[in-house]
Design an enzyme around this catalytic site. Sequence first.
Site, PDB file in Angstrom:
ATOM      1  N   ASP A  27       0.856  -1.192   0.000  1.00  0.00           N
ATOM      2  CA  ASP A  27       0.000   0.000   0.000  1.00  0.00           C
ATOM      3  C   ASP A  27       0.891   1.242   0.000  1.00  0.00           C
ATOM      4  OD1 ASP A  27      -2.167   1.627   0.141  1.00  0.00           O
ATOM      5  OD2 ASP A  27      -3.010   0.750   1.973  1.00  0.00           O
ATOM      6  N   ASP A 121      -3.016   2.150  -6.063  1.00  0.00           N
ATOM      7  CA  ASP A 121      -1.839   2.191  -5.197  1.00  0.00           C
ATOM      8  C   ASP A 121      -1.760   1.017  -4.245  1.00  0.00           C
ATOM      9  OD1 ASP A 121      -4.002   2.903  -3.596  1.00  0.00           O
ATOM     10  OD2 ASP A 121      -2.735   4.101  -2.281  1.00  0.00           O
ATOM     11  N   GLU A 122      -2.421  -0.070  -4.557  1.00  0.00           N
ATOM     12  CA  GLU A 122      -2.530  -1.155  -3.599  1.00  0.00           C
ATOM     13  C   GLU A 122      -2.602  -2.491  -4.323  1.00  0.00           C
ATOM     14  OE1 GLU A 122      -5.641  -1.875  -0.096  1.00  0.00           O
ATOM     15  OE2 GLU A 122      -5.895  -0.021  -1.207  1.00  0.00           O
TER      16      GLU A 122
END
Length: 382
Positions: A27, A121-122
């Site tokens: 993350d 983003d993960e």
Amino acid sequence: MTHRQILKLPHIELTGDDSNSNILHVDMDAFFASVELKDRPELRGTPVIVGHSGGRGVVTSATYEARKFGIHAAMSMSEALRKCPGATVIEPSHEKYEAVSNRLQDIYYSMTPLVEPLSVDEAFLDVSGSRKLLGTPTEIGHKLREKVFLQENITCSVGVAPTKFIAKLASTRAKPDGLLVVSPEEVLARLGLFKVSDIANLPLNTLRRALGDGLAEHLHELSWGRDERSVEPYEPEKSIGNEETFSKDLDEAEDILREILRLSEKVATRLRAAELMGRTIVLKVRFSNFSTITRSKTITDPIDGTKDIYAITKALFENLKLDRVRVRLVGVRVEKLEEAETASRQLLLGESEKGWREIDKASDKASARFGDEAVKPARLID
DNA sequence: TCTGGGGTCCTAGGACCC
DNA sequence: TCTGGGGTCCTAGGACCC
């Protein structure tokens, strides 16, 4: 940026051994803000808010410096600015985030083919097959953080655990800029910290009443450490859409249709890039009082053309018979997606249809070479 | 607290078919 | 034709997630 700087980072916390923990949850820390800081290094260490500065809007991302003022994502911009009048506001630049996100994915795939992206983003990574080549999951986690930092100048947090659920808890716990390993023996103990043992011993029906069936059963299973979900490397997309909130409400049908055309073009381009076609076209309209409606049309043969999508969204809009009603947002979405390859090709493409396909294709190529502004439907060129 | 953008999933009613 | 039951698909809206 040296290797040492990363290893020196303060929040790295290691627990237990990782011999049975093959799932990584990665993350990024304050992703959008971090991307913006790459171009504005002089702002490092100062509160930065990413969001639409004009009136309405919410905080999209905030640096940790901004969070010290109680600013967090999803807070309204006006409140954020009240809390920290000195913060620098940067308008979000989504294309930039998309590009960074793609490069991050390349990094993930350099670690393992089993990648399940969750958002820009993960991601979850299953590294069970990478041990021989790249080392233990902990070592892989360190490498990942290092690569991301060296290449993108973004710090991220990594959770290493035997299941996705625990890995996600771990990365959250490791934030910001940390790595946390949770070994299997610790899972229940860790959950116990959250009084999950109470949940485990609670009659399931009581839990159902409190939380609803789905969540209760899921949580109950989890409370016993049961989480059989594996990392799914590929989830086919179910819909593709774009929407836009205007900085000023629109009430002229002509202006609104122009936006609908622009969004249709955007969605159609994305569809073709993903080699997908869809059968259900959805128009979303939000009015100035925030009430929102959707209208959809399902057709027999899947489409991916700008002209076809616009024809349907235009008709859906005209069917609303709005008379100078103030519109704040419009959205276009295409659902019931099929792979273009396998999508029923027997549909008889008339010559004119073929012509439009050629035009769309040429337009995609030009956009790829010269940028999105290169080719637009004539109505969109000012 | 006056509310972005990209999504997924669920529900409920209705049309339609056998 | 005064009317069941099961199933599928479509449409619309809302909750929720990141």
